[in-house]
Design an enzyme around this catalytic site. Structure first.
Site, short mmCIF file in Angstrom:
data_model
loop_
_atom_site.label_atom_id
_atom_site.label_comp_id
_atom_site.label_asym_id
_atom_site.label_seq_id
_atom_site.Cartn_x
_atom_site.Cartn_y
_atom_site.Cartn_z
N LYS A 147 0.84 -1.21 0.00
CA LYS A 147 0.00 0.00 0.00
C LYS A 147 0.87 1.26 0.00
O LYS A 147 0.53 2.27 -0.61
CB LYS A 147 -0.96 0.00 1.19
CG LYS A 147 -2.07 -1.02 1.01
CD LYS A 147 -3.41 -0.54 1.52
CE LYS A 147 -4.51 -1.49 1.07
NZ LYS A 147 -5.64 -1.59 1.96
N LYS A 229 -2.43 -10.54 -7.89
CA LYS A 229 -3.78 -10.78 -7.36
C LYS A 229 -4.80 -9.91 -8.08
O LYS A 229 -4.51 -8.76 -8.39
CB LYS A 229 -3.75 -10.43 -5.86
CG LYS A 229 -5.00 -10.77 -5.11
CD LYS A 229 -4.94 -10.22 -3.68
CE LYS A 229 -5.23 -8.74 -3.63
NZ LYS A 229 -5.53 -8.20 -2.30
N LYS A 232 -9.41 -4.53 -7.12
CA LYS A 232 -10.27 -3.46 -7.63
C LYS A 232 -9.47 -2.19 -7.97
O LYS A 232 -9.93 -1.35 -8.71
CB LYS A 232 -11.38 -3.15 -6.64
CG LYS A 232 -10.92 -2.81 -5.24
CD LYS A 232 -12.06 -2.95 -4.24
CE LYS A 232 -11.53 -3.10 -2.83
NZ LYS A 232 -12.44 -3.73 -1.90
P1 TYM Z 1 -10.68 -6.80 1.45
O1 TYM Z 1 -11.80 -5.84 1.58
O2 TYM Z 1 -9.47 -6.36 0.71
O3 TYM Z 1 -11.19 -8.13 0.79
C1 TYM Z 1 -12.32 -8.80 1.30
C2 TYM Z 1 -12.12 -10.29 1.23
O4 TYM Z 1 -11.89 -10.68 -0.14
C3 TYM Z 1 -10.70 -11.46 -0.23
N1 TYM Z 1 -10.05 -11.18 -1.52
C4 TYM Z 1 -9.68 -12.14 -2.38
N2 TYM Z 1 -9.76 -13.48 -2.31
C5 TYM Z 1 -9.29 -14.18 -3.37
N3 TYM Z 1 -8.73 -13.60 -4.47
C6 TYM Z 1 -8.63 -12.26 -4.57
N4 TYM Z 1 -8.10 -11.70 -5.66
C7 TYM Z 1 -9.11 -11.46 -3.49
N5 TYM Z 1 -9.18 -10.12 -3.25
C8 TYM Z 1 -9.74 -9.98 -2.04
C9 TYM Z 1 -9.84 -10.99 0.94
O5 TYM Z 1 -8.89 -11.96 1.30
C10 TYM Z 1 -10.89 -10.77 2.01
O6 TYM Z 1 -11.20 -11.98 2.65
N6 TYM Z 1 -8.44 -6.64 5.89
C11 TYM Z 1 -9.56 -7.19 5.16
C12 TYM Z 1 -10.91 -6.81 5.74
C13 TYM Z 1 -11.06 -7.07 7.19
C14 TYM Z 1 -11.31 -8.33 7.80
C15 TYM Z 1 -11.41 -8.09 9.17
C16 TYM Z 1 -11.44 -9.62 7.27
C17 TYM Z 1 -11.03 -6.16 8.20
N7 TYM Z 1 -11.24 -6.74 9.38
C18 TYM Z 1 -11.63 -9.14 10.08
C19 TYM Z 1 -11.68 -10.67 8.18
C20 TYM Z 1 -11.77 -10.41 9.55
C21 TYM Z 1 -9.50 -6.68 3.74
O7 TYM Z 1 -8.89 -5.71 3.44
O8 TYM Z 1 -10.28 -7.37 2.89
#
Ligand code: TYM
Length: 362
Positions: A147, A229, A232
């Site tokens: 990031k 990966k 978005k």
């Molecule tokens: P975030 O918002 O980036 O993504 C949400 C979820 O989607 C999964 N993900 C993917 N899985 C497979 N392939 C991909 N290309 C891909 N892109 C995203 C992420 O692994 C995630 O599960 N830090 C977290 C959000 C969060 C969270 C939490 C999750 C905050 N607090 C507590 C679990 C528990 C995040 O940024 O996800």
């Protein structure tokens, strides 16, 4: 024993040790059930368009697990502001994400769906846990480094301490299971480390959570650069958005980067593009990679891309349809979020009070 009243469904929730007792208000009277289900927590950031990666890596698994666990699905808007957000857009995206949860099959009557910023326990526990996290640990977080590279003009402290807030989200509810994509593995690991450290000092306060990673699609790759990966924040053609129209999905799939060979086989190193498409189909259609390799023996990349497009459209179209209906009733969505946030607040005080007592605040 702690007692919580959930006004919407006339449900009273008793939590005693790890046993949750539900008292359901029915027309006929009150029925009592013993509910020994474990607790599942996960979250998604409302920071932009959700992608096929979010769906396959996370939301789809939430759906598959919702009957087996007491589930809490959070719209983690506090995490989203580590990157600048336009306020009116963020407001809309919070609702859109809540609608996407429901449209994807998550039952708002059975699962706790709410926005993180409406439950102050997240921020409160975050501060406590910050004091039990070492900078050396945070320095090792690869997502922070990524990031920083992407947003050199806004390297804020929130980005740095982001994994601590995520640990607070999880630990606040005595979570047993956290379904996430593999990019969140390191964050989950630090949550476990922080919890173990705290418990080592104060006794058994936190449950040590396990991660849940699906069989296929834990890391859906970019369509234009299958070594990265799917994200978005990348170029339009590199990801499929959950709300992309069918013809857009088909066009993006057609343009997906493959390789100069013709053989369809799974090989992440040598054939990352083809392997990614195979994995997407496998995850969404519940077929093994081996079966797919057999199915595509002697066929071309065009066939593979068509099949991938068909499977993705079949998975996303009903969700899009439902999402549209839900977004037409924003008042319902907001009311649901407000009520659930109240319930989540009450639940959060179970652990938070314990933490405050242990560290000497009470
Ligand atoms: P975030 O918002 O980036 O993504 C949400 C979820 O989607 C999964 N993900 C993917 N899985 C497979 N392939 C991909 N290309 C891909 N892109 C995203 C992420 O692994 C995630 O599960 N830090 C977290 C959000 C969060 C969270 C939490 C999750 C905050 N607090 C507590 C679990 C528990 C995040 O940024 O996800």
């Amino acid at each position: 024993m702690d007692i919580y009243v959930i006004p919407r469904s006339f449900t009273v929730l008793y939590i005693y040790d790890n046993i949750v007792l539900l008292v359901l208000g029915t027309k006929e009277g009150v029925k009592m059930q013993e509910n020994t289900k474990k607790i599942l927590f996960s979250g998604v950031q409302p920071s932009g368009t959700l992608t096929l990666g979010n769906y396959i890596g996370a939301i789809r698994n939430f759906n598959l697990l919702q009957d087996e666990y007491n589930c809490i699905f959070c719209v983690v808007d506090m995490h989203a502001i580590t990157v600048r957000q336009e306020p009116s857009l963020l407001r809309r995206r919070r609702l859109e994400l809540a609608a996407l949860y429901i449209a994807s099959g998550l039952d708002p009557e059975k699962n706790l769906i709410y926005c993180q910023s409406q439950v102050s326990g997240h921020a409160e526990l975050n501060w406590v846990l910050c004091c039990f996290t070492y900078m050396g640990e945070l320095n090792r977080m690869t997502q922070f480094k990524d990031k920083v590279a992407k947003h050199p003009d806004n390297i804020n402290a929130g980005l740095y301490t982001y994994p601590v807030l995520m640990a607070a989200d999880i630990l606040l509810f005595g979570t047993d299971l956290v379904p996430v994509g593999s990019d969140q593995k390191q964050h989950l690991e630090i949550a476990r480390d922080i919890a173990t450290r705290f418990n080592g000092i104060y006794g058994d306060v936190f449950t040590i959570p396990d991660g849940y990673f699906g069989k296929a699609g834990t890391r859906v790759m970019s369509l234009s650069d299958p070594l990265r990966k799917m994200s978005k924040s990348d170029t339009e053609d590199s990801f499929i958005a959950m709300l992309d129209e069918p013809d857009v999905i088909r066009r993006k799939m057609k343009r997906a980067v493959t390789d100069s060979e013709t053989e369809i086989r799974f090989d992440r190193e040598q054939k990352p593009g083809v392997s990614n498409l195979l994995e997407i189909i496998s995850a969404l259609d519940n077929v093994s990679i081996e079966q797919l390799e057999q199915e595509f023996a002697g066929k071309g990349y065009g066939d593979l891309k068509n099949r991938a497009a068909d499977v993705v459209i079949a998975a996303l179209e009903p969700i899009q349809h439902e999402h549209k209906k839900l977004m037409a009733d924003k008042a319902y969505l907001q009311t649901m979020l407000d009520k659930n946030a109240e319930t989540a607040s009450k639940l959060s005080y179970r652990i938070l009070n314990k933490v405050y007592r242990k560290i000497g605040f009470r």
